[in-house]
Scaffold this motif. Structure first.
Motif: not given
Length: 72
Positions: A8-12, A14-19, A25-42
Protein backbone atom coordinates in the motif's frame (compact mmCIF):
# COMPACT_ATOMS: atom_id res chain seq x y z
CA UNK A 1 5.95 7.52 7.67
CA UNK A 2 5.55 4.19 5.92
CA UNK A 3 2.27 2.46 5.23
CA UNK A 4 1.19 -0.46 7.39
CA UNK A 5 1.67 -2.65 4.31
CA UNK A 6 4.43 -2.46 1.73
CA UNK A 7 1.83 -3.20 -0.96
CA UNK A 8 0.00 0.00 0.00
CA UNK A 9 3.03 2.30 0.12
CA UNK A 10 2.50 3.80 -3.34
CA UNK A 11 -1.20 4.50 -2.65
CA UNK A 12 -0.25 6.11 0.68
CA UNK A 13 2.36 8.34 -0.94
CA UNK A 14 -0.11 9.51 -3.61
CA UNK A 15 -2.74 10.29 -0.97
CA UNK A 16 -0.27 12.02 1.37
CA UNK A 17 1.03 14.19 -1.46
CA UNK A 18 -2.48 15.15 -2.55
CA UNK A 19 -3.63 15.82 1.01
CA UNK A 20 -0.63 17.99 1.90
CA UNK A 21 -1.10 20.08 -1.23
CA UNK A 22 -4.87 20.37 -0.70
CA UNK A 23 -4.48 21.25 2.98
CA UNK A 24 -1.90 23.99 2.45
CA UNK A 25 -3.23 25.46 -0.78
CA UNK A 26 -6.97 25.14 -0.32
CA UNK A 27 -8.21 24.13 3.12
CA UNK A 28 -6.22 26.81 4.93
CA UNK A 29 -7.71 29.33 2.51
CA UNK A 30 -11.27 28.26 3.31
CA UNK A 31 -11.93 25.87 0.42
CA UNK A 32 -13.41 22.77 2.02
CA UNK A 33 -13.92 20.47 -1.01
CA UNK A 34 -11.65 17.47 -0.62
CA UNK A 35 -10.02 16.65 -3.93
CA UNK A 36 -8.20 13.65 -2.48
CA UNK A 37 -11.20 11.55 -1.51
CA UNK A 38 -10.73 8.96 -4.29
CA UNK A 39 -7.05 8.52 -3.43
CA UNK A 40 -8.00 8.06 0.23
CA UNK A 41 -10.57 5.41 -0.70
CA UNK A 42 -7.98 3.58 -2.79
CA UNK A 43 -5.49 3.61 0.09
CA UNK A 44 -8.17 2.61 2.61
CA UNK A 45 -9.22 -0.33 0.41
CA UNK A 46 -5.60 -1.50 0.20
CA UNK A 47 -5.11 -1.28 3.97
CA UNK A 48 -8.33 -3.17 4.66
CA UNK A 49 -7.24 -5.93 2.29
CA UNK A 50 -3.79 -6.10 3.90
CA UNK A 51 -5.34 -6.31 7.36
CA UNK A 52 -7.76 -9.01 6.21
CA UNK A 53 -4.85 -11.01 4.76
CA UNK A 54 -2.89 -10.58 7.98
CA UNK A 55 -5.78 -11.78 10.12
CA UNK A 56 -6.23 -14.80 7.85
CA UNK A 57 -2.53 -15.67 7.75
CA UNK A 58 -1.42 -19.03 9.09
CA UNK A 59 1.00 -17.35 11.48
CA UNK A 60 -1.64 -15.21 13.14
CA UNK A 61 -4.63 -17.59 13.04
CA UNK A 62 -3.74 -19.79 16.07
CA UNK A 63 -3.24 -16.82 18.40
CA UNK A 64 -6.41 -15.16 17.14
CA UNK A 65 -8.42 -18.35 17.64
CA UNK A 66 -7.14 -18.66 21.22
CA UNK A 67 -8.14 -15.05 21.83
CA UNK A 68 -11.63 -15.68 20.46
CA UNK A 69 -12.18 -18.73 22.63
CA UNK A 70 -11.17 -16.81 25.75
CA UNK A 71 -13.40 -13.82 25.02
CA UNK A 72 -16.59 -15.67 24.07
Amino acid sequence: MNSLSKKCQEAKEKYDSCFNKWFSEKYLKGKMDNECEELFKEYQKCIKEALRNFLNSNIFRPAFMIYLTKTV
